[in-house]
Design an enzyme around this catalytic site. Structure first.
Site, PDB file in Angstrom:
ATOM      1  N   HIS A 145       5.595 -11.218  -0.700  1.00 12.13           N
ATOM      2  CA  HIS A 145       5.778 -12.605  -0.265  1.00 12.13           C
ATOM      3  C   HIS A 145       4.481 -13.355  -0.535  1.00 12.13           C
ATOM      4  O   HIS A 145       3.396 -12.774  -0.446  1.00 12.13           O
ATOM      5  CB  HIS A 145       6.079 -12.696   1.237  1.00 12.13           C
ATOM      6  N   CYS A 170      14.559  -7.288   3.031  1.00 12.07           N
ATOM      7  CA  CYS A 170      13.210  -6.914   3.478  1.00 12.07           C
ATOM      8  C   CYS A 170      13.142  -5.430   3.850  1.00 12.07           C
ATOM      9  O   CYS A 170      12.071  -4.907   4.145  1.00 12.07           O
ATOM     10  CB  CYS A 170      12.741  -7.801   4.628  1.00 12.07           C
ATOM     11  N   ASP A 172      -4.872  -9.815   1.454  1.00 12.48           N
ATOM     12  CA  ASP A 172      -4.438 -10.319   0.147  1.00 12.48           C
ATOM     13  C   ASP A 172      -4.290  -9.183  -0.863  1.00 12.48           C
ATOM     14  O   ASP A 172      -5.172  -8.329  -0.994  1.00 12.48           O
ATOM     15  CB  ASP A 172      -5.446 -11.348  -0.366  1.00 12.48           C
ATOM     16  N   HIS A 173      -3.156  -9.191  -1.573  1.00 10.40           N
ATOM     17  CA  HIS A 173      -2.845  -8.158  -2.586  1.00 10.40           C
ATOM     18  C   HIS A 173      -2.752  -6.753  -2.007  1.00 10.40           C
ATOM     19  O   HIS A 173      -2.944  -5.760  -2.715  1.00 10.40           O
ATOM     20  CB  HIS A 173      -3.834  -8.205  -3.762  1.00 10.40           C
ATOM     21  N   HIS A 182       5.447  -5.899   1.722  1.00  8.93           N
ATOM     22  CA  HIS A 182       5.834  -5.255   2.979  1.00  8.93           C
ATOM     23  C   HIS A 182       7.234  -4.648   2.874  1.00  8.93           C
ATOM     24  O   HIS A 182       7.950  -4.851   1.896  1.00  8.93           O
ATOM     25  CB  HIS A 182       5.742  -6.229   4.163  1.00  8.93           C
ATOM     26  N   HIS A 198       8.342  -5.174  -1.348  1.00  8.25           N
ATOM     27  CA  HIS A 198       8.459  -6.407  -2.133  1.00  8.25           C
ATOM     28  C   HIS A 198       7.394  -7.354  -1.610  1.00  8.25           C
ATOM     29  O   HIS A 198       6.864  -7.165  -0.510  1.00  8.25           O
ATOM     30  CB  HIS A 198       9.861  -7.024  -1.954  1.00  8.25           C
ATOM     31  N   GLU A 241       6.423 -17.377   5.592  1.00  9.35           N
ATOM     32  CA  GLU A 241       6.769 -16.221   4.761  1.00  9.35           C
ATOM     33  C   GLU A 241       7.461 -16.701   3.489  1.00  9.35           C
ATOM     34  O   GLU A 241       7.307 -16.115   2.418  1.00  9.35           O
ATOM     35  CB  GLU A 241       7.667 -15.257   5.538  1.00  9.35           C
TER      36      GLU A 241
HETATM   37 NI    NI Z   1      10.221  -9.482   3.162  1.00  4.95          NI
END
Ligand code: NI
Length: 140
Positions: A45, A37, A83-84, A18, A43, A128
């Protein structure tokens, strides 16, 4: 009468990328508010998701909810969807919504709520990072 409600929990995990950004703000403000972020190239999580379901155990099964059904539901509604994925770019849910842990938890709640018996209460907890996590709704 005694409250015979029991809470049951199912834990799943997914990883996703995100970037937090408010397009109404300039770069400096975005960097100040969202820190790492906000990095432009996204990047990842490793999200841990815990879904809590509260209700009276069914007298015939002894279950609040069949955990296999709950697990399949989370996989089908949440894991397969996110996911992914790059949440900003690859999902319709976050096209116009900043993918903060708060917003992700609220989206996940809505995806699951309509599929779970309305007699059962529900709450979503989303990690997170191991130290940062949110719950929605805040109070069950
Ligand atoms: Ni982040």
């Amino acid at each position: 009468m005694t409250d015979k409600k029991v809470a049951v929990f199912r834990k799943e995990s997914f990883n996703a990328a995100h970037r937090l950004n408010n397009s109404m703000w300039d770069t400096a403000t975005n960097q100040k508010v969202f820190g790492k972020c906000n990095l432009p190239n996204y990047h990842g999580h490793n999200y841990d998701l815990i879904v809590k379901v509260i209700g009276m155990p069914d007298p015939k099964t002894g279950f609040v909810m069949d955990m296999k059904v709950l697990s399949d539901l989370i996989k089908e509604q949440v894991i397969e969807r996110f996911d992914h994925k790059n949440l900003n770019l690859d999902t319709k849910e976050f096209k116009g919504l900043n993918p903060t842990a708060e917003n992700i938890a609220m989206v996940i709640y809505d995806l699951l709520r309509s599929k779970i018996d309305e007699k059962l209460q529900m709450q979503v907890r989303l990690y997170e990072t191991p130290r940062n996590f949110v719950e929605y709704p805040a109070v069950v």
